[in-house]
Scaffold this motif. Structure first.
Motif, PDB file in Angstrom:
ATOM      1  N   GLN A 130       0.835  -1.201   0.000  1.00 22.72           N
ATOM      2  CA  GLN A 130       0.000   0.000   0.000  1.00 22.72           C
ATOM      3  C   GLN A 130       0.867   1.248   0.000  1.00 22.72           C
ATOM      4  O   GLN A 130       0.587   2.214  -0.703  1.00 22.72           O
ATOM      5  CB  GLN A 130      -0.941  -0.010   1.210  1.00 22.72           C
ATOM      6  N   GLN A 131       1.947   1.241   0.782  1.00 22.96           N
ATOM      7  CA  GLN A 131       2.854   2.390   0.827  1.00 22.96           C
ATOM      8  C   GLN A 131       3.528   2.587  -0.536  1.00 22.96           C
ATOM      9  O   GLN A 131       3.562   3.695  -1.066  1.00 22.96           O
ATOM     10  CB  GLN A 131       3.912   2.197   1.908  1.00 22.96           C
ATOM     11  N   ALA A 132       4.063   1.516  -1.103  1.00 21.93           N
ATOM     12  CA  ALA A 132       4.725   1.601  -2.410  1.00 21.93           C
ATOM     13  C   ALA A 132       3.724   2.036  -3.476  1.00 21.93           C
ATOM     14  O   ALA A 132       4.034   2.871  -4.327  1.00 21.93           O
ATOM     15  CB  ALA A 132       5.339   0.257  -2.777  1.00 21.93           C
ATOM     16  N   TYR A 133       2.527   1.489  -3.406  1.00 20.17           N
ATOM     17  CA  TYR A 133       1.469   1.834  -4.361  1.00 20.17           C
ATOM     18  C   TYR A 133       1.154   3.327  -4.285  1.00 20.17           C
ATOM     19  O   TYR A 133       1.077   4.019  -5.296  1.00 20.17           O
ATOM     20  CB  TYR A 133       0.235   0.982  -4.067  1.00 20.17           C
ATOM     21  N   GLY A 134       0.992   3.855  -3.068  1.00 16.76           N
ATOM     22  CA  GLY A 134       0.710   5.281  -2.897  1.00 16.76           C
ATOM     23  C   GLY A 134       1.828   6.150  -3.446  1.00 16.76           C
ATOM     24  O   GLY A 134       1.588   7.115  -4.164  1.00 16.76           O
ATOM     25  N   ASP A 135       3.077   5.784  -3.127  1.00 18.87           N
ATOM     26  CA  ASP A 135       4.224   6.556  -3.618  1.00 18.87           C
ATOM     27  C   ASP A 135       4.302   6.532  -5.137  1.00 18.87           C
ATOM     28  O   ASP A 135       4.534   7.555  -5.775  1.00 18.87           O
ATOM     29  CB  ASP A 135       5.537   6.010  -3.036  1.00 18.87           C
ATOM     30  N   HIS A 136       4.115   5.374  -5.719  1.00 16.17           N
ATOM     31  CA  HIS A 136       4.248   5.236  -7.173  1.00 16.17           C
ATOM     32  C   HIS A 136       3.027   5.760  -7.924  1.00 16.17           C
ATOM     33  O   HIS A 136       3.137   6.157  -9.081  1.00 16.17           O
ATOM     34  CB  HIS A 136       4.558   3.784  -7.548  1.00 16.17           C
ATOM     35  N   THR A 137       1.875   5.788  -7.275  1.00 14.97           N
ATOM     36  CA  THR A 137       0.693   6.376  -7.914  1.00 14.97           C
ATOM     37  C   THR A 137       0.917   7.871  -8.111  1.00 14.97           C
ATOM     38  O   THR A 137       0.576   8.429  -9.146  1.00 14.97           O
ATOM     39  CB  THR A 137      -0.561   6.106  -7.072  1.00 14.97           C
ATOM     40  N   LYS A 138       1.524   8.512  -7.103  1.00 14.01           N
ATOM     41  CA  LYS A 138       1.802   9.951  -7.205  1.00 14.01           C
ATOM     42  C   LYS A 138       2.736  10.247  -8.367  1.00 14.01           C
ATOM     43  O   LYS A 138       2.617  11.274  -9.014  1.00 14.01           O
ATOM     44  CB  LYS A 138       2.393  10.463  -5.898  1.00 14.01           C
ATOM     45  N   SER A 139       3.681   9.336  -8.628  1.00 19.78           N
ATOM     46  CA  SER A 139       4.618   9.572  -9.730  1.00 19.78           C
ATOM     47  C   SER A 139       4.102   9.014 -11.055  1.00 19.78           C
ATOM     48  O   SER A 139       4.749   9.152 -12.081  1.00 19.78           O
ATOM     49  CB  SER A 139       5.985   8.965  -9.393  1.00 19.78           C
ATOM     50  N   GLY A 140       2.941   8.358 -11.034  1.00 18.65           N
ATOM     51  CA  GLY A 140       2.305   7.918 -12.275  1.00 18.65           C
ATOM     52  C   GLY A 140       2.742   6.577 -12.815  1.00 18.65           C
ATOM     53  O   GLY A 140       2.416   6.238 -13.943  1.00 18.65           O
ATOM     54  N   ASP A 141       3.485   5.792 -12.029  1.00 20.32           N
ATOM     55  CA  ASP A 141       3.907   4.496 -12.561  1.00 20.32           C
ATOM     56  C   ASP A 141       3.337   3.310 -11.787  1.00 20.32           C
ATOM     57  O   ASP A 141       3.979   2.292 -11.596  1.00 20.32           O
ATOM     58  CB  ASP A 141       5.425   4.401 -12.703  1.00 20.32           C
ATOM     59  N   ALA A 142       2.088   3.454 -11.346  1.00 11.64           N
ATOM     60  CA  ALA A 142       1.339   2.339 -10.759  1.00 11.64           C
ATOM     61  C   ALA A 142       0.087   2.160 -11.609  1.00 11.64           C
ATOM     62  O   ALA A 142      -0.587   3.127 -11.944  1.00 11.64           O
ATOM     63  CB  ALA A 142       0.965   2.627  -9.313  1.00 11.64           C
ATOM     64  N   TYR A 143      -0.185   0.927 -11.974  1.00 14.10           N
ATOM     65  CA  TYR A 143      -1.380   0.644 -12.774  1.00 14.10           C
ATOM     66  C   TYR A 143      -1.769  -0.813 -12.594  1.00 14.10           C
ATOM     67  O   TYR A 143      -1.024  -1.602 -12.014  1.00 14.10           O
ATOM     68  CB  TYR A 143      -1.153   0.973 -14.259  1.00 14.10           C
ATOM     69  N   VAL A 144      -2.952  -1.158 -13.052  1.00 18.11           N
ATOM     70  CA  VAL A 144      -3.406  -2.543 -13.025  1.00 18.11           C
ATOM     71  C   VAL A 144      -3.695  -2.998 -14.449  1.00 18.11           C
ATOM     72  O   VAL A 144      -4.003  -2.190 -15.321  1.00 18.11           O
ATOM     73  CB  VAL A 144      -4.667  -2.755 -12.154  1.00 18.11           C
ATOM     74  N   VAL A 145      -3.581  -4.297 -14.637  1.00 21.11           N
ATOM     75  CA  VAL A 145      -3.989  -4.909 -15.893  1.00 21.11           C
ATOM     76  C   VAL A 145      -5.290  -5.647 -15.613  1.00 21.11           C
ATOM     77  O   VAL A 145      -5.373  -6.431 -14.669  1.00 21.11           O
ATOM     78  CB  VAL A 145      -2.915  -5.874 -16.438  1.00 21.11           C
ATOM     79  N   VAL A 146      -6.294  -5.348 -16.407  1.00 22.53           N
ATOM     80  CA  VAL A 146      -7.626  -5.918 -16.250  1.00 22.53           C
ATOM     81  C   VAL A 146      -8.011  -6.566 -17.570  1.00 22.53           C
ATOM     82  O   VAL A 146      -7.733  -6.029 -18.632  1.00 22.53           O
ATOM     83  CB  VAL A 146      -8.638  -4.806 -15.896  1.00 22.53           C
ATOM     84  N   ARG A 147      -8.645  -7.715 -17.495  1.00 23.06           N
ATOM     85  CA  ARG A 147      -9.160  -8.356 -18.702  1.00 23.06           C
ATOM     86  C   ARG A 147     -10.680  -8.237 -18.704  1.00 23.06           C
ATOM     87  O   ARG A 147     -11.318  -8.396 -17.663  1.00 23.06           O
ATOM     88  CB  ARG A 147      -8.750  -9.822 -18.765  1.00 23.06           C
TER      89      ARG A 147
END
Length: 190
Positions: A130-147
Motif C-alpha cells: 500500500q505504501q509503495a502503491y501510494g508513492d508510485h501512484t503519485k509519480s504515475g507508474d502504478a497501474y493494473v492490468v484488467v481483462r
C-alpha cells in the motif's frame, strides 16, 4: 427415491454448480478477455472479513457529465485506449452499448466505481505494498492490468514501477518494501 432425498441431492448440485460457474467465468475472462491497463490513484484499506488488500482507485473513474438520470446506480462503461495504451472511459450508459470493450460499473454522481477496486494479498506484505502503491501512484507508474470479456472485468495484476507487484517486492532495490518472511520460513519463502 424419496422427494426429500431428491431435494437434498438438488441442493448439493446447486451448491457445487454456483461456485463452479463463478470460477469458470473468472478463468474464462483471464484466458480470453481483452487486456486494459488502468492508471491508479491512492487510497488506504482494510476489510475485517477478508483481510488486508490494496485499495485501488482510478483516474478514469472521475467523469464530468455522464448524462444519466438521477439515482442511476448500475451502468455500462465503454472503454478505449489513450495514446499511452491506458484505458479511458469512452462513454457511460444505462444499457449495454454494442462492442466488446464494455463492462458493468456502479455509478454515483460524477463518479464510477469499477468492479475491480481491491487487490487482495498476503497480510504481512499488504501495508508495504500500500505504501509503495501510494508513492508510485503519485509519480504515475502504478497501474493494473484488467481483462474484459462479455461485459465482465477481472483484475489480472497490479504493477508498480513497471513490474508485477510480487516482482517489485522481491527486488533488492526496494529494501523497505520487501515483505517480512512468514514465521517458520527462511528468507527464500521455503
Amino acid at each position: 427415491m424419496s422427494p426429500r432425498f431428491l431435494l437434498f441431492l438438488a441442493l448439493i448440485i446447486v451448491q457445487l454448480a454456483v461456485p463452479s460457474y463463478m470460477i469458470h467465468r473468472e478463468e474464462r475472462v483471464l484466458a480470453h478477455g481483452k487486456v486494459f491497463r488502468f492508471r491508479t490513484a491512492p487510497f488506504d484499506p482494510y476489510d475485517p472479513f477478508r483481510g488486508r488488500y490494496v485499495a485501488l482507485r482510478f483516474a478514469s473513474e472521475e467523469i464530468a457529465d455522464p448524462k444519466l438520470p438521477e439515482g442511476t446506480r448500475k451502468v455500462w462503461v465503454e472503454l478505449e485506449e489513450d495514446r499511452d495504451g491506458f484505458a479511458k472511459v469512452k462513454g457511460v450508459s444505462e444499457t449495454r452499448p454494442p462492442g466488446e470493450n464494455v463492462m458493468k460499473a456502479a455509478f454515483t454522481p460524477k463518479r464510477l466505481t469499477f468492479p475491480f477496486n481491491r487487490y487482495y494479498m498476503d497480510e504481512a506484505a499488504a501495508p508495504a505494498v500500500q505504501q509503495a502503491y501510494g508513492d508510485h501512484t503519485k509519480s504515475g507508474d502504478a497501474y493494473v492490468v484488467v481483462r474484459i470479456l462479455d461485459g465482465h472485468a477481472v483484475l489480472q495484476e497490479l504493477f508498480i514501477g513497471g513490474m508485477p507487484i510480487r516482482e517489485f517486492l522481491s527486488k533488492d532495490s526496494v529494501g523497505a518494501f520487501k515483505p517480512r518472511p512468514s514465521p517458520g520460513t527462511n528468507s527464500s519463502g521455503h
